[in-house]
Structures are given as structure tokens and as C-alpha cells.
Design a protein around this motif. Structure first.
Motif, short mmCIF file in Angstrom:
data_model
loop_
_atom_site.label_atom_id
_atom_site.label_comp_id
_atom_site.label_asym_id
_atom_site.label_seq_id
_atom_site.Cartn_x
_atom_site.Cartn_y
_atom_site.Cartn_z
N LEU A 1 22.26 47.89 4.43
CA LEU A 1 22.90 49.13 4.11
C LEU A 1 23.27 50.29 5.33
O LEU A 1 23.46 51.09 5.32
CB LEU A 1 21.96 50.00 3.10
CG LEU A 1 21.62 49.19 1.66
CD1 LEU A 1 20.82 50.35 1.09
CD2 LEU A 1 22.82 49.03 0.93
N GLY A 2 23.60 49.36 6.29
CA GLY A 2 24.40 49.86 7.61
C GLY A 2 22.98 50.62 8.43
O GLY A 2 21.94 50.10 8.52
N GLN A 3 23.18 51.68 9.18
CA GLN A 3 22.46 52.36 10.03
C GLN A 3 21.87 53.49 9.35
O GLN A 3 22.79 54.51 9.02
CB GLN A 3 22.93 52.52 11.44
CG GLN A 3 22.25 53.40 12.41
CD GLN A 3 23.13 54.10 13.45
OE1 GLN A 3 23.54 53.36 14.34
NE2 GLN A 3 23.60 55.34 13.21
N GLN A 4 20.44 53.42 9.55
CA GLN A 4 19.96 54.74 9.11
C GLN A 4 18.71 55.16 10.06
O GLN A 4 18.11 54.38 10.79
CB GLN A 4 18.89 54.46 7.73
CG GLN A 4 19.89 53.94 6.55
CD GLN A 4 19.36 52.51 6.47
OE1 GLN A 4 18.38 52.07 6.71
NE2 GLN A 4 20.32 51.66 6.36
N GLN A 5 18.58 56.64 10.26
CA GLN A 5 17.47 56.92 11.13
C GLN A 5 16.10 57.17 10.64
O GLN A 5 15.42 58.07 11.00
CB GLN A 5 17.96 58.34 12.02
CG GLN A 5 19.38 58.19 12.64
CD GLN A 5 19.10 57.22 13.90
OE1 GLN A 5 18.28 57.17 14.45
NE2 GLN A 5 20.55 56.62 14.21
N ARG A 6 15.73 56.14 9.62
CA ARG A 6 14.44 56.34 9.08
C ARG A 6 13.19 56.05 9.62
O ARG A 6 12.16 56.11 9.53
CB ARG A 6 14.46 55.53 7.55
CG ARG A 6 15.67 56.06 6.76
CD ARG A 6 15.67 55.11 5.44
NE ARG A 6 15.57 53.58 5.59
CZ ARG A 6 14.51 53.04 5.23
NH1 ARG A 6 13.63 53.28 4.48
NH2 ARG A 6 14.88 51.62 5.67
N GLY A 7 13.60 55.12 10.73
CA GLY A 7 12.29 54.46 11.64
C GLY A 7 11.75 53.24 10.77
O GLY A 7 10.79 52.89 11.27
N LYS A 8 12.19 52.83 9.81
CA LYS A 8 11.73 51.63 8.88
C LYS A 8 12.98 50.66 8.82
O LYS A 8 14.02 51.00 8.97
CB LYS A 8 11.60 52.32 7.59
CG LYS A 8 10.20 53.30 7.57
CD LYS A 8 9.89 53.66 6.14
CE LYS A 8 8.67 54.51 6.12
NZ LYS A 8 8.21 55.21 5.06
N LEU A 9 12.06 49.58 8.60
CA LEU A 9 13.18 48.10 8.56
C LEU A 9 13.32 47.94 7.13
O LEU A 9 14.33 47.99 6.59
CB LEU A 9 12.62 47.15 9.12
CG LEU A 9 13.36 45.92 9.14
CD1 LEU A 9 14.72 46.30 9.96
CD2 LEU A 9 12.50 44.63 9.96
N SER A 10 12.28 47.75 6.16
CA SER A 10 12.57 47.44 4.70
C SER A 10 13.11 48.63 4.21
O SER A 10 12.66 49.61 4.35
CB SER A 10 11.28 47.13 4.50
OG SER A 10 11.34 46.75 2.83
N LEU A 11 13.95 48.27 2.99
CA LEU A 11 14.48 49.17 2.23
C LEU A 11 13.66 49.34 0.96
O LEU A 11 14.41 50.12 0.24
CB LEU A 11 16.09 49.02 1.91
CG LEU A 11 17.00 48.68 3.12
CD1 LEU A 11 18.39 48.04 2.40
CD2 LEU A 11 17.30 50.16 3.54
N SER B 1 22.78 45.25 12.02
CA SER B 1 23.07 43.91 12.26
C SER B 1 22.96 43.05 10.81
O SER B 1 23.90 42.25 10.51
CB SER B 1 22.32 43.38 13.18
OG SER B 1 22.36 44.18 14.64
N MET B 2 22.14 43.42 9.87
CA MET B 2 21.94 42.74 8.76
C MET B 2 23.01 43.10 7.80
O MET B 2 23.07 42.64 6.70
CB MET B 2 20.42 42.83 8.38
CG MET B 2 19.36 41.93 9.37
SD MET B 2 18.03 41.78 8.43
CE MET B 2 17.35 43.34 8.95
N SER B 3 23.75 44.06 8.15
CA SER B 3 24.78 44.40 7.31
C SER B 3 25.93 43.89 7.53
O SER B 3 27.06 44.23 7.11
CB SER B 3 25.09 46.07 7.15
OG SER B 3 23.89 46.78 7.01
N ALA B 4 25.96 42.71 8.12
CA ALA B 4 27.04 41.83 8.40
C ALA B 4 27.98 42.18 9.66
O ALA B 4 28.93 41.71 9.91
CB ALA B 4 27.88 41.44 7.25
#
Length: 828
Positions: free
Chosen positions: A157-167, A498-501
Motif C-alpha cells: 500500500l505504498g509508504q506510510q509513516q506508521r512505524g509498522k510493517l504488517s498492515l 518496495s513491496m508495492s512493486a
């Protein structure tokens, strides 16, 4: 007898009715060249095979026609063999790789393996359409629910500044912003990807009972299911849909120096000169804004500032020192620019608040003198033509090497709901809002490629959307705050991106807003609190796809932190040298991205079946061999809490640190915890000590080193000590073999710039390590290119704890191989 006859007739009639109903149900779909069309719960539903592993699902209110042309997906569906069966209430489609089930009773679509194992399913009655008036156009707000397994993990889902990896358990409001880049593509540990093809503001929400995408507007629900088998395969499928990533030039992977901002031509050239005098490697320098002059001339794409009197000479001077320059360009224009005056009469400007808000440079902005700056409409092909016309004439023509596309989301300030009603070439701004970066970056990329194939496109951009990898762009994480928490946030931000392709990502080394560290410390470079944070951020940045130092308030050039022989200076220099020694490894990893849809910055969950890494947000693999565990907590200084953001950070009077900290010595050794994933053995990069995976260790650290570990079975080339990426040919590479498992590595080389590699002008050499026989096979060189080395030396090192480790350049080699392109085998 009569009763028996009647009973038999009744049974016959019942069977006939049942058969007729079954036949009617079986006819409740239409086979198409790509799949099926059917009607479910007052909806028209179409399922299309794009290939045996990629399926598109389209839904719309029954009988309502629509036309959808994707901005992200460029793949045309290929002819795919599939079968259709009706099993009760279920229409079952099957390709050679995948089963798709459509439940005509509940309305849900589900995806399964050929053996019947569930991959992903929509929730029953999970699609909804709500009437919506979009600036006068009748359309819908759309929502689709999915049912995920309790134990699967999802990412992207792109880049978020949440500090977490899993969604999992996350709720994310996806509207492009300065420090948040949204790409509606996710990947699952179950081996699939899901792309929600919508460009309007969208809320993603994962709850125990359902996972959903809800978009403000859409004429249809449109999503793609990608069967990848694993996370990397799912990423490859998304790139097949939306475009492959081209090669960057080799110089793009060197060290880049920048700040906000160099205020004259002499200052910019002087930075490069100073680096060459010091012998510190540098490949790029970046010129930030205001070279055009005042805010009314915002983004004029001309050197109108009198401090830049000879732009062609400036660029030539930098090139003559074997460095490159990229320059800030924006997606908005001041009212006195030629672009504004040409675009405004044609309705190509979007009239909403953007940066800068005042024509006068001050904070807070003086609203009595509004800047009049407006974003342009990149959805309009003629507007993109005009944009390139001025970019080409004013900047490309003087030899600028690449583009720093700032505010590419773009900045949307003083937000009003009615702003979304503004018309673009493709409809309301609301309808296409999140695709703005894709369109503006794509416009520059496509025009430059059409103009010249001699220089590879290199774009540094602040925002991204699905498909942007095809445009030669590297996205940075925006104007992030200079703090330890912000540093910690960057790791999962980069990994999810990066995992957003989209494989190329970087961050402002040191954080952008650093004014809090200046109070009582002059320019801030001698504040130990900032020195420690900066060095640790730089060490992290050395293991991202672009190593770029940048920020405001505090200068970032190495010579501001001291001189050679001083601990902070030496730590910075050591880290830059390490980056350059790894260029053969990094450039080969870039080829793996272009050629094999790989990923450079890899969450550990991509490569290890280890439950402890599914949500690990502070370690990752760089390439497929190097485990990076950045130091993300202060060890020598207090961890000051710094609060600023992309709005308040510009207030230079709001410095937080009111007192000087105590004198700090950085000579003491510290320690940090590192987890080594199970399933392999690991080598400490600095000591060559070998350890088993599946354990957490306490690793000793110093200010000039972070924990780095090499996976057993790895083969890593180390390049020569250089001042810039192409200074020396790779004619004497050190090849380190890390025993413990079979392994291989492909060394890639080409002409370092231009697009001749697309015509086959490149070479590869495959190295294979056989653990059982303890032999290294260097394969036959495949391919050729102009300037290729006919003969070279490979200095082979079989790594163990008794040998020198660290940065390349071992004094002792196990084998010295003269390689002429023919296959050879080396015994340990």
C-alpha cells in the motif's frame, strides 16, 4: 398401480423442474474471450483472465454502462486457456494455474489453488455502490469487502509513516501527501497480490471480520488478483501488469550531496570541488529551489536568479570533476512564468492552495501577498507537452543530468472539499487525485526518452503511484522530521513501498527538519545529538537504493562535521567508502530488478519462513545476501523528542533544544540486539564470525559500524576504492565466498549509461558455489558491450573467522584468477 404411476410422474416432474432450474442457473452467465460475464445481486460482474495467474474483476450496477481505461495497467490481456463449469450455485473458472469461483447466490468471488486451497475470497455481499454526485457527474462511492485468513500477513500500500510493517488491523486513509505515498497494491504471505485500480481518495481497513477498500468515486469496482506463489512472485506479477523498471545509470548508485539549498552557482560547484580535494567519493550534487528567483517566478525552469549567471558553465564544471547534477523542478507554476501564461488560458491549471502560499519569503506566510502559484494538470497530454517544452529548453539543454520532482503529490494546502470538484482533463480532481504523481513523472520520463536515448532517465520524486516503476524514478520519503522515531519509521516505510512493486526508494539522510538541534550549537553540526543521529541515518542510507544526504537548517556536507582523523568525520567517510565498495553488488542487484523483477530493499518475510520476522520493522535484506540491522536508538546521547512536521518545520524560531548537552565521547563501544532469521547460517560482516540463524544476539557496535550479516552461500563482489562510480574499471574485483550453503551470484556490467543494454549490449558472469565439493565455478561470460574488459583479475576469498573482514580490499587472497571470459572452477 394408479398411485404408483402418479408418484412416478410427480417424481419425474420434480426432476424436470430441478433440471430446468439447474439449466437456467447454468445459463446465468455469458462466456467471453477472457472469462465470463454474469449478473449478481443487481450487479454486472465480469471476470477476465489476463494470463493464467492474473485475474481482473469488474463490477458495476446492473445495466449501467461505463468505460474504464487504466492509468496504471499497461498490459493487454493475453489469450489464456480456461474452462468453465457450473456446480450448483457456483460458476467455476479454471486456468492452468488458478481456480476462480463465482457464487451466484452470495455474490462473492473467490480465488483458489488448483488443489482447492483457498487463497482469497470476497466477503459475502461485500460489494456496494452508493450514489454520488461528482462535480455534476452521476457516479458512485464504491466499497469491496474481502475475507482474509486470521494468520496471513499483508504488506504494501505504498509508504506510510506508521512505524509498522504488517498492515493487519490497520486503517489507512489513502490520499497522497508530503510524507505518505499511497499505492493500492498489497501482497500476502499466502502468495498473492491484490491491486485496487482506483485513483480517488480511498480508505483501506483491515478488521477481524473483513478487509476493505472504500473509494470516494468510481464508475465501477475494478481490481486484479495476482497469483505469485510468494511475495516476490506477486510483485513480479504487478510489474507485468503495470510495467518493468528500467536500469538507472551506474552513477545514480553513488553518493549524493544536497541541502536546502545552495544559494549560488559558486557554492554548488564549490561543494563538488571540496569533496574532490578531500578525496571523499561523490557522484552527484543537487540544486534545490529558488534558482529561478522569486516566488512569482516559481518553477520557471530557468536560471533567473542572478547568483546563477552561467548555468552551462556551472554544469560543465561539475561534469569536468566527474560528477552529475540534478535540479529541483515542481508541478506548479508562479503567475509570472511562461508556463503559467501559456497554460492558464487553456484551462490547464488547477486552482487550489499549494506551496508557496506567499510571494514573500517569510514564516508564517504573509497572506497579504499571495504567491498565485497553481499546480498544472498533468492528466492533460498537451499540458505535459508544454511542461517538457520549457524543461527541455531551460534545463535539459544545458546538460542537467536528472530531475528532482518536488511536490509531485502535489502539496494541497488550505484544503477545501470543493477543491476536489475542480475539473481536470480526465474528470474531477477527486476522481484522479492519487494518480497525480504517476502522470507528472510519466510525462517527463516519456518526453525525455523520446528526445534522447544517450542518457538514462533519472528522476527523484516525492510521491508515487502504481506503475511508476516504469518511468525511471526513485521516490524519497518526503520532508520527514529529524528524530530517532522518524528514523525508525523509515525502515518499514521503505520496505512496504518496495513491496508495492516499486523498487527504488530513499530518504533524506539526517531527516529534513533539523532546526531543533541548533539552539546553542551554531549551525548544529557540532551538536553530539545531531551527530549521532546523522551518522546512524547515513549508515542506514548506505543500504537503500539511493544514498542521498539532504535537509534544512543544518548543513550536511562531511567537512562541516570535522576533519579527517576526527571520529564523526571518519565514520561518515567510512560509510561512504563502504557504499562504493559494494557498487558491483548493487549494480548487479539493479539488473536483477530490471531483468527478473526482483526487489533491492527486502523485508525479511520475503526470504525467510520464520514467524519472528513477519512484522519485523528494524531489519531487512539489501539485495539477497546482506542483512542490515541499522542502529535506530540513541546510544551516546539522550534521545531528544523532536516534534515538527512539513508545515511547522519551516518556523526557524521554533528550535526545541534550549540547552547544550554535555560533552560526549563517541569512542566507547556499545551494543544492540539483532535477530538472525532461521533457515541459514550468518557471517558477521565486520569479523567473519559465523553464527546459526533462528536466534537473537547481542552485537557490539561502535559509532562507525552498524550490524551487518552475510547469508551463508553468498557470493559478493567488492569494487576498487574510487572517488566516483566510474573512476576505475572493475578489472580486479575481490570476490568473497561465504560457505555454508550452495549459492550463486550474477555479475552484471554494461556501458553504465544510455539504453544500449535494451539492445543486448551488456554482459553477465555467473558465479556458483558448491558447498559439498567446496568449489567455486566462474561461468562463461555471456554477452558483450563497447569497452568491455577482455581480461581481468578475480581475487577470491573464502571467508572464515581467521581472515580480514570489513570493507573490500583484503591484503590476502586465497586464489588469484585471471579471467578471459571462459568458464573456470576454483577449489577452496
Amino acid at each position: 398401480m394408479k398411485n404408483a404411476f402418479l408418484n412416478r410422474n410427480c417424481q419425474y416432474l420434480l426432476l424436470l423442474v430441478a433440471f430446468s432450474f439447474s439449466s437456467l442457473t447454468a445459463q446465468n452467465y455469458q462466456k467471453t474471450a477472457l472469462g465470463v460475464k454474469t449478473k449478481l445481486q443487481s450487479m454486472d460482474v465480469e471476470v477476465q483472465f489476463y494470463n493464467p495467474t492474473i485475474v481482473r474483476v469488474l463490477k458495476s450496477p446492473e445495466g449501467v454502462a461505463f468505460k474504464k481505461e487504466s492509468l496504471s495497467v499497461i498490459k493487454k490481456p493475453q489469450q489464456t486457456k480456461f474452462t468453465i463449469q457450473q456446480q450448483g450455485d457456483v460458476i467455476l473458472l479454471k486456468s492452468e494455474k488458478l481456480k476462480v469461483a463465482i457464487d451466484v447466490k452470495s455474490g462473492k468471488v473467490s480465488f483458489n489453488t488448483l488443489s482447492g486451497a483457498s487463497l482469497l475470497s470476497e466477503a459475502a455481499s461485500g460489494a456496494t455502490f452508493t450514489d454520488f454526485n461528482d462535480a455534476g457527474s452521476k457516479t458512485y462511492s464504491i466499497n469491496q469487502l474481502f475475507a482474509l485468513d486470521k494468520n496471513e500477513s499483508i504488506y504494501g500500500l505504498g509508504q506510510q509513516q506508521r512505524g509498522k510493517l504488517s498492515l493487519r488491523n490497520a486503517k489507512i486513509n489513502m490520499v497522497q501527501g508530503n510524507v505518505d505515498d499511497y499505492v493500492p497494491f498489497l501482497v500476502s504471505t499466502k502468495g498473492y497480490g491484490l491491486f485496487w485500480d482506483n485513483y480517488s481518495p480511498t480508505v483501506f481497513e483491515d478488521k477481524p471480520e473483513s478487509t476493505s477498500f472504500k473509494s470516494e468515486v468510481g464508475d465501477c469496482i475494478d481490481y486484479y488478483f495476482v497469483l505469485g506463489g510468494n511475495i516476490e512472485g506477486s510483485i513480479a506479477g504487478m510489474r507485468e501488469l503495470s510495467g518493468q523498471a528500467p536500469m538507472f545509470p551506474l552513477w545514480a548508485f553513488g553518493y549524493w550531496q544536497s541541502k536546502e539549498r545552495y544559494k549560488s552557482q559558486n557554492e554548488l560547484v564549490g561543494v563538488v570541488t571540496k569533496y574532490r580535494e578531500l578525496g571523499v567519493p561523490l557522484d552527484g550534487i543537487i540544486q534545490d529551489w529558488q534558482y529561478w528567483g522569486n516566488n512569482y517566478l516559481w518553477n520557471a525552469m530557468e536560471f533567473l536568479n542572478t547568483e546563477f549567471p552561467q548555468p552551462k558553465k556551472m554544469v560543465d564544471d561539475i561534469h569536468n570533476m566527474n560528477a552529475h547534477v540534478i535540479i529541483s523542478i515542481w508541478n506548479s507554476f508562479g503567475p509570472q512564468t511562461k508556463q503559467f501564461k501559456e497554460m492558464q488560458p487553456k484551462g490547464m491549471l488547477l486552482n487550489f492552495g499549494t506551496w508557496p502560499q506567499s510571494g514573500v519569503e517569510s514564516w508564517p506566510p504573509n497572506r497579504d501577498y499571495p504567491s498565485g502559484v497553481q499546480p498544472y494538470d498533468p492528466y492533460n497530454p498537451e499540458a505535459r507537452d508544454i511542461y517538457w517544452k520549457y524543461l527541455n529548453k531551460g534545463l535539459f539543454s544545458v546538460g542537467i543530468d536528472g530531475w528532482w520532482m518536488d511536490s509531485s503529490e502535489p502539496d494541497h494546502m488550505d484544503f477545501k472539499a470543493s477543491d476536489f470538484d475542480i475539473k481536470t482533463y480526465l474528470g474531477s480532481f477527486r476522481k484522479v487525485r492519487n494518480a497525480f504523481p504517476l502522470m507528472t513523472v510519466g510525462g517527463v520520463s516519456e518526453h525525455q526518452r523520446a528526445a534522447s536515448a544517450d542518457k538514462r532517465i533519472f528522476i527523484l520524486t516525492r510521491s508515487a503511484f502504481a506503475g511508476q516503476q516504469r518511468y525511471g524514478a526513485n521516490t524519497w520519503s518526503g520532508d520527514v522530521n529529524s528524530s530517532w522515531q522518524s528514523l525508525r519509521n523509515q525502515i518499514p516505510a521503505g520496505l512496504n513501498f518496495s513491496m508495492s512493486a516499486i523498487p527504488y526508494w530513499n530518504t533524506d539522510i539526517g531527516g529534513f527538519f533539523a532546526g531543533a538541534y541548533k539552539k546553542g550549537w551554531g549551525d548544529g553540526t557540532q551538536n553530539p545529538s545531531f551527530q549521532e543521529l546523522y551518522v546512524r541515518w547515513l549508515q542506514f542510507g548506505a543500504f537503500t537504493p539511493m544514498m542521498r544526504s539532504h535537509g534544512t537548517d543544518i548543513p550536511r556536507e562531511i567537512y562541516n562535521f570535522g576533519k579527517k582523523g576526527e571520529i564523526i568525520y571518519d565514520a561518515i567517510a567510512k560509510t561512504i567508502d563502504l557504499r562504493y565498495s559494494l557498487l558491483p553488488y548493487i549494480y548487479s542487484a539493479a539488473w536483477d530488478i530490471t531483468n527478473s523483477q526482483s526487489t533491492m530493499m527486502r523485508a525479511l518475510v520475503m526470504d525467510f519462513n520464520d514467524k519472528k520476522v513477519v512484522d519485523m520493522n528494524n531489519e531487512y535484506l539489501f539485495g539477497k545476501s546482506i542483512l542490515v540491522a541499522p542502529v535506530v536508538n540513541a546510544q551516546y546521547t539522550p534521545e531528544t523528542i523532536v516534534k515538527s512536521n512539513e508545515e511547522t518545520g519551516w518556523n526557524k524560531n521554533n528550535d526545541a533544544n534550549g540547552t547544550k548537552s554535555q560533552a560526549v565521547t563517541f569512542t566507547q563501544a556499545k551494543s544492540t540486539k539483532v535477530y538472525l532469521p532461521e533457515g541459514t547460517a550468518w557471517y558477521d560482516f565486520w569479523t567473519n564470525e559465523k553464527m546459526n540463524g533462528g536466534q537473537e544476539i547481542e552485537k557490539a557496535t561502535t559509532i562507525d559500524e552498524i550490524p551487518l550479516y552475510i547469508k551463508a552461500g553468498s557470493i559478493i563482489p567488492f569494487g576498487p576504492k574510487v572517488q566516483f562510480a566510474t573512476e576505475k574499471k572493475w578489472d580486479a574485483l575481490e570476490i568473497r565466498v561465504y560457505p555454508g550453503a550452495n549459492g550463486e551470484f550474477t555479475l552484471y556490467e554494461d556501458e553504465n549509461d544510455n539504453y544500449n543494454y535494451e539492445k543486448g549490449a551488456y554482459s553477465t558472469i555467473k558465479f556458483k558455489w558448491n558447498e559439498k565439493f567446496r568449489t567455486l565455478t566462474i561461468g562463461k561470460r555471456n554477452g558483450s558491450f563497447k569497452g568491455m574488459l577482455a581480461s581481468r583479475t578475480f581475487n577470491i576469498v573464502f571467508v572464515d573467522a581467521n581472515k580480514k573482514a570489513g570493507i573490500g580490499g583484503s591484503s590476502t587472497f586465497d586464489k588469484k584468477i585471471i579471467y578471459n571470459g571462459k568458464a573456470t572452477t576454483v577449489k577452496e
